[in-house]
Design a protein around this motif. Sequence first.
Motif: not given
Length: 419
Positions: A206-213, A217-220, A243-247
């Motif tokens: 799913x994340x691959x279809x989203x831009x970085x912002x 948001x999704x990872x939060x 990796x850079x998003x709290x996981x």
Amino acid sequence: MHQIEHLLRRTMGLDAASIGSSLISQTVRSRMQHCGLTKLEDYTRFLHETPAELSALVEAVVVKETWFFRDKEPFTVLVRLVLSEWVTTHPDGTLRLLSIPCSTGEEPYSMAMALLDGGLPADRFQVDAVDISSHALESAQCALYRKNSFRGQTRDYRERHFQPFEDGYLLNQSVRGQIRFQKGNILDGDCLDGSGIYDYIFCRNLLIYFDPPTQEKVLQKLGRLLKKSGVLFVGPVELTLVASQGFASVRIPMAAACRKVASLPEPQAQGSRRHRKPASKSLSPRSVSPLAKSNSRPALPPASATKSSPSTSLKQPPGTELENAARLADEGRLAEAVQLCENHIQIHGATAQAYYLLGLVRDAEGNETLAADFYRKALYLDPNHYDTLMQMATLSEKKGDANGARLLHKRAQRVLEKA
Ligand SMILES: C[S@@+](CC[C@H](N)C(=O)[O-])C[C@H]1O[C@@H](n2cnc3c(N)ncnc32)[C@H](O)[C@@H]1O
């Protein structure tokens, strides 16, 4: 067309670049035709004013591609972690799992089949499954699947859990009953509000279809939905995004599994690898099906903190080829992982861990003969290499050699007991 792309980004997070503007433009043209509109401005206005048309466009652009046991290893690892971590710390209570996005249901149903085959009783777990697409959810609830949904080489689960029906296979109620489907847009603030928190979350491809912002948001959100001790499984190419998003990756080769950074244990000193018992007393090996037994090898802890097995003398300071190889394998970069293992063997000579990793990669590629060759080499160098013993047991089971598998499990068990 920019306005429509912008609307799709705002509504469902879709980054037009991920599927290509031309595909979006084709889909829009086809929707315009369906609505009897010829001018793009008219359709854009109609889209903004008509929620039903926006839903129809979302339905038409989503990529629903999925299949049972996609990537295989995440499901194997899920069972292994549940039996070795969750079951041992939860003598009662219900294991809570989430599949978002679940598309047409193959992913959550695979989670349930893997856990049931692993010996977890049906009343000990529940899978919530969420997707933005109503069509996908309707199809998931019908649970009638055709050959495109069965793509892996191993399909023994189909005999256990499906009945042939018309030109497809109908999933048994015993699996269907484990899943609660609901419609939801992961970007909506109220999506899964009040649903509680989960022990394991699958959010793959799913994340691959989203831009970085949007990814952030999704990872939060996923961080809020996941228990402190929980594990998030993402798609193989998405591991670097988290990796850079709290996981942080838990570095189990080819699982693309990660934990919340705050919950990760301090790295342990070399040689202090914890070996967990594979399952609790209530799930004794006898009550666990062959799949569970084959899944019960302990997770590889972060490579920088491990020895390869209780008896291995291999020293792995951080940054060695083998740690990197395990990481690459974890990210699905199998060819690079193989290259690093081969370099390692050239420079340092043969080691059990290198051959074990080579075997694991070949296993993941479906080349069981080559995998067995590498595992045999690993055991020649270190007869007590626990992970290799467990993998060999799995291969023996797959070949129908139940006795060989039992002996290998026994050997592995003795290694654990001595460790
Ligand atoms: C490629 S499938 C992935 C399915 C499954 N997780 C897998 O890996 O096989 C992507 C799914 O994401 C869903 N999707 C796209 N945007 C979404 C959103 N904002 N919220 C929830 N689901 C979404 C689509 O409807 C589609 O079913």
